[in-house]
Design a protein around this motif. Structure first.
Motif: not given
Length: 367
Positions: A318-327
């Motif tokens: 969810a964070a990757r898809a909607l927040l554009d967050w990734k390590p």
């Protein structure tokens, strides 16, 4: 949304940060100041009991007491917390204050619940009357989930739980956050109140400046400085390791996105490493030994102790898809950042290392 746009959001922003004297809180406070935010910190005094000679708590090494609005306080003290929060009238609240250790929670369960559960309730209740508030992020833990020792990663829809007092208290704090959201900041009325209230669940963080008791990297560094091997109780226990800057990036993004669209982002979020970075404790210890060029060693000890989870992993889809967050750091990069800080022997080098690593990290976010 570019990192430059998100960075601009923080310039001049009033941020109320609890737990700012701790390991994660010190890194986050320093990063917020680099972004130009106006920060008021509310926390217990930094702990120095486990810090070896030649070092100081990270908060003190970074000189944060003189660089932000530094208040010593306890989130269990509702009236003082409320006065401090209302007087500052923040636009963003980042709640990191907690009793953060599993084994300590067995020794002091009531203190753990009082801090982690009632402290969260005190903060959220005070937030109800903050005029300019736009975004609240309650920092939780991967251990908030009901741990079933399952092979697949936990998702945000999985039930809260916790075998030990610490894990249970974090599950309870999540329920408190959810109840305050539904009761006072409901997403269906976000256009009226304009406030996002979200929670952030991260894995086992590592990085320079952590001297907490009963954590792998600090215990390893203390053992190395003492010239003795580290004793590891359970080298096969799997944890979702990540550098401290990874979840902090998530907290900053979540606060920013929540302020922009509270209806969409006001909920719980996972910020975990990629699957391959969930490693057994012994594997991470071996990687650390390699980075420290043989100065550090470890051995397994058969110690009886309280129950601790064997398998933990977070699903951050969810964070990757909607927040554009990734390590932004590989496993090697995480270990390089961590080992290089502990290898510094002067205060000046360590301070420069924190700023330098944040700068390097943000450059990677722009790629």
């Amino acid at each position: 949304m570019s990192w430059e746009t998100q960075s601009a959001f923080w310039k001049g922003r009033r941020v109320f940060l609890t737990g700012h004297t701790g390991f994660k809180g010190s890194w986050l406070a320093h990063w917020l100041l680099m972004l130009g935010a106006e920060v008021r910190g509310f926390s217990l005094a930094p702990e120095s009991g486990q810090v070896p000679d030649g070092f100081k708590p990270l908060f003190e090494e970074l000189g944060l007491g003189a660089r932000l609005d530094h208040l010593i306080g306890d989130v269990r003290d509702e009236e003082t917390l409320k006065r401090s929060l209302r007087a500052f009238n923040p636009e963003v609240v980042l709640h990191l204050a907690a009793q953060p250790l599993v084994r300590a929670s067995y020794q002091n369960p009531v203190e753990t619940y009082s801090t982690n559960v009632m402290g969260t309730a005190h903060l959220l209740n005070a937030c109800r009357s903050v005029a300019d508030l736009r975004s609240i992020v309650v920092v939780s833990s991967d251990k908030c989930y009901e741990n079933r020792e399952q092979l697949w990663a936990y998702r945000e829809i999985d039930p809260m739980g916790g075998h030990d007092p610490y894990s249970s208290s974090k599950g309870c704090a999540e329920l408190v956050t959810s109840a305050f959201r539904a009761s006072y900041f409901p997403t269906e009325r976000a256009d009226e109140h304009g406030v996002s209230i979200s929670s952030a669940r991260a894995g086992n963080v590592i990085g320079g400046g952590d001297w907490s008791e009963d954590r792998l990297i600090p215990d390893a560094m203390r053992s190395m400085l003492a010239g003795s091997p580290l004793k590891i109780r359970n080298p096969r226990a799997v944890r979702p390791w990540q550098h401290v800057l990874e979840p902090l990036q998530g907290y900053l993004k979540l606060a920013y996105k929540g302020a922009e669209d509270p209806a969409l982002f006001s909920k719980g979020w996972n910020f975990g490493p990629v699957d391959g970075d969930a490693l057994p404790v012994g594997d991470l210890a071996n990687r650390l030994a390699a980075k420290m060029h043989g100065k550090f060693s470890w051995k397994t000890v058969a110690e009886s102790g309280p129950h601790e989870a064997q398998l933990l992993a977070l699903d951050s889809t969810a964070a990757r898809a909607l927040l554009d967050w990734k390590p932004a750091l590989s496993l090697q990069g995480m270990m390089d950042f961590t080992a290089s800080w502990y290898s510094c022997r002067s205060l000046e080098q360590r301070v420069e290392m924190v700023s330098g690593q944040i700068t390097q990290y943000t450059r990677r976010l722009k790629l």
